[in-house]
Design an enzyme around this catalytic site. Structure first.
Site, PDB file in Angstrom:
ATOM      1  N   ASN A  46      19.063  -4.834  14.355  1.00 48.80           N
ATOM      2  CA  ASN A  46      17.683  -5.383  14.054  1.00 48.80           C
ATOM      3  C   ASN A  46      16.642  -4.167  14.411  1.00 48.80           C
ATOM      4  O   ASN A  46      16.908  -3.377  15.317  1.00 48.80           O
ATOM      5  CB  ASN A  46      17.057  -6.399  14.539  1.00 48.80           C
ATOM      6  CG  ASN A  46      17.617  -6.776  16.095  1.00 48.80           C
ATOM      7  OD1 ASN A  46      18.371  -5.863  16.673  1.00 48.80           O
ATOM      8  ND2 ASN A  46      16.971  -7.678  16.749  1.00 48.80           N
ATOM      9  N   VAL A  47      15.596  -4.093  13.653  1.00 47.95           N
ATOM     10  CA  VAL A  47      14.637  -3.091  13.981  1.00 47.95           C
ATOM     11  C   VAL A  47      13.215  -3.688  13.960  1.00 47.95           C
ATOM     12  O   VAL A  47      12.821  -4.357  13.035  1.00 47.95           O
ATOM     13  CB  VAL A  47      14.866  -2.056  12.786  1.00 47.95           C
ATOM     14  CG1 VAL A  47      13.626  -0.916  12.808  1.00 47.95           C
ATOM     15  CG2 VAL A  47      15.833  -1.564  12.750  1.00 47.95           C
ATOM     16  N   GLU A  48      12.606  -4.065  15.160  1.00 48.97           N
ATOM     17  CA  GLU A  48      11.387  -4.663  15.384  1.00 48.97           C
ATOM     18  C   GLU A  48      10.250  -3.771  15.208  1.00 48.97           C
ATOM     19  O   GLU A  48      10.316  -2.574  15.176  1.00 48.97           O
ATOM     20  CB  GLU A  48      11.475  -5.432  16.614  1.00 48.97           C
ATOM     21  CG  GLU A  48      12.654  -6.544  16.730  1.00 48.97           C
ATOM     22  CD  GLU A  48      12.586  -7.413  18.105  1.00 48.97           C
ATOM     23  OE1 GLU A  48      11.943  -6.947  19.095  1.00 48.97           O
ATOM     24  OE2 GLU A  48      13.513  -8.266  18.102  1.00 48.97           O
ATOM     25  N   CYS A  57      15.819  -8.066  10.220  1.00 54.31           N
ATOM     26  CA  CYS A  57      17.051  -8.426  10.832  1.00 54.31           C
ATOM     27  C   CYS A  57      18.118  -7.434  10.884  1.00 54.31           C
ATOM     28  O   CYS A  57      18.113  -6.808   9.913  1.00 54.31           O
ATOM     29  CB  CYS A  57      17.354  -9.881  10.173  1.00 54.31           C
ATOM     30  SG  CYS A  57      16.536 -11.207  10.825  1.00 54.31           S
ATOM     31  N   GLU A  59      20.989  -7.886   9.725  1.00 59.86           N
ATOM     32  CA  GLU A  59      21.723  -8.161   8.448  1.00 59.86           C
ATOM     33  C   GLU A  59      21.264  -7.360   7.217  1.00 59.86           C
ATOM     34  O   GLU A  59      21.847  -6.759   6.275  1.00 59.86           O
ATOM     35  CB  GLU A  59      22.183  -9.839   7.871  1.00 59.86           C
ATOM     36  CG  GLU A  59      22.847 -10.437   9.136  1.00 59.86           C
ATOM     37  CD  GLU A  59      22.135 -11.235  10.301  1.00 59.86           C
ATOM     38  OE1 GLU A  59      20.938 -10.503  10.754  1.00 59.86           O
ATOM     39  OE2 GLU A  59      22.350 -12.037  10.722  1.00 59.86           O
TER      40      GLU A  59
HETATM   41  N1  THU Z   1      17.857 -11.712  14.434  1.00 60.72           N
HETATM   42  C1  THU Z   1      18.846 -10.909  13.695  1.00 60.72           C
HETATM   43  O1  THU Z   1      18.935  -9.633  13.612  1.00 60.72           O
HETATM   44  N2  THU Z   1      19.829 -11.505  12.773  1.00 60.72           N
HETATM   45  C2  THU Z   1      19.807 -13.038  12.838  1.00 60.72           C
HETATM   46  O2  THU Z   1      20.353 -13.714  11.959  1.00 60.72           O
HETATM   47  C3  THU Z   1      18.989 -13.593  13.505  1.00 60.72           C
HETATM   48  C4  THU Z   1      17.774 -12.923  14.504  1.00 60.72           C
HETATM   49  C5  THU Z   1      16.862 -10.761  15.000  1.00 60.72           C
HETATM   50  C6  THU Z   1      15.597 -10.922  14.685  1.00 60.72           C
HETATM   51  C7  THU Z   1      14.700 -10.519  15.791  1.00 60.72           C
HETATM   52  O3  THU Z   1      14.714  -8.852  16.082  1.00 60.72           O
HETATM   53  C8  THU Z   1      15.593 -10.874  17.043  1.00 60.72           C
HETATM   54  O4  THU Z   1      16.820 -11.121  16.568  1.00 60.72           O
HETATM   55  C9  THU Z   1      15.274 -12.241  17.498  1.00 60.72           C
HETATM   56  O5  THU Z   1      14.850 -13.380  16.798  1.00 60.72           O
END
Ligand code: THU
Length: 136
Positions: A46-48, A57, A59
């Site tokens: 994931n890249v915020e 996310c 995926e």
């Molecule tokens: N997140 C994912 O990368 N994949 C998922 O299926 C669920 C949530 C990430 C999004 C966010 O960066 C962090 O998890 C918290 O929700």
């Protein structure tokens, strides 16, 4: 089919890429690993973003990398959290995965791999688009 997929290798790849996720806002790094038809393993974390809604996310990040690498069909995926525990993809990610794996895509879960069609029943698909457009 399941027997041909090395889920242990996928889980390891997901854990490894999770360590490179960028999740300073949620403190919840996620890693995703998938395998393409030719056995190619693709990964993403994931890249915020400081503008929270722009976060991506793991995926989605994995799918972007896969398509860029020429992989357009995934056979199986495994997703994990910071402890390395298996996560089932969020709703949005299930729809994104459907595009590149279809309902037969095997999604790792704590209870073992499950077909995506079970996790996203009655999904919106190309047939709905065609019908709504009046194409058929
Ligand atoms: N997140 C994912 O990368 N994949 C998922 O299926 C669920 C949530 C990430 C999004 C966010 O960066 C962090 O998890 C918290 O929700």
């Amino acid at each position: 089919m399941t027997a041909q997929i090395d889920f242990d290798a996928l889980r390891e790849a997901a854990k490894e890429v999770m360590t490179r996720a960028y999740a300073p806002y949620s403190g919840f790094p996620v890693g995703a690993a998938g395998v393409g038809e030719q056995g190619h393993i693709v990964v993403g974390g994931n890249v915020e973003n400081v503008s929270y809604g722009l976060g991506v996310c793991a995926e989605v990040s994995m799918v972007a990398g896969a398509v860029s690498a020429g992989v357009r069909h995934l056979s199986a995926v495994s997703v994990c959290d910071a402890r390395g525990a298996i996560l089932t993809p969020c709703g949005q990610c299930r729809q994104v995965l459907l595009e590149f794996g279809g309902p037969g895509l095997l999604v790792d879960s704590a209870d073992g791999p499950r077909p995506l069609g079970e996790l996203l029943p009655a999904a919106f698909g190309p047939e709905d688009l065609a019908r709504g457009r009046g194409d058929r």
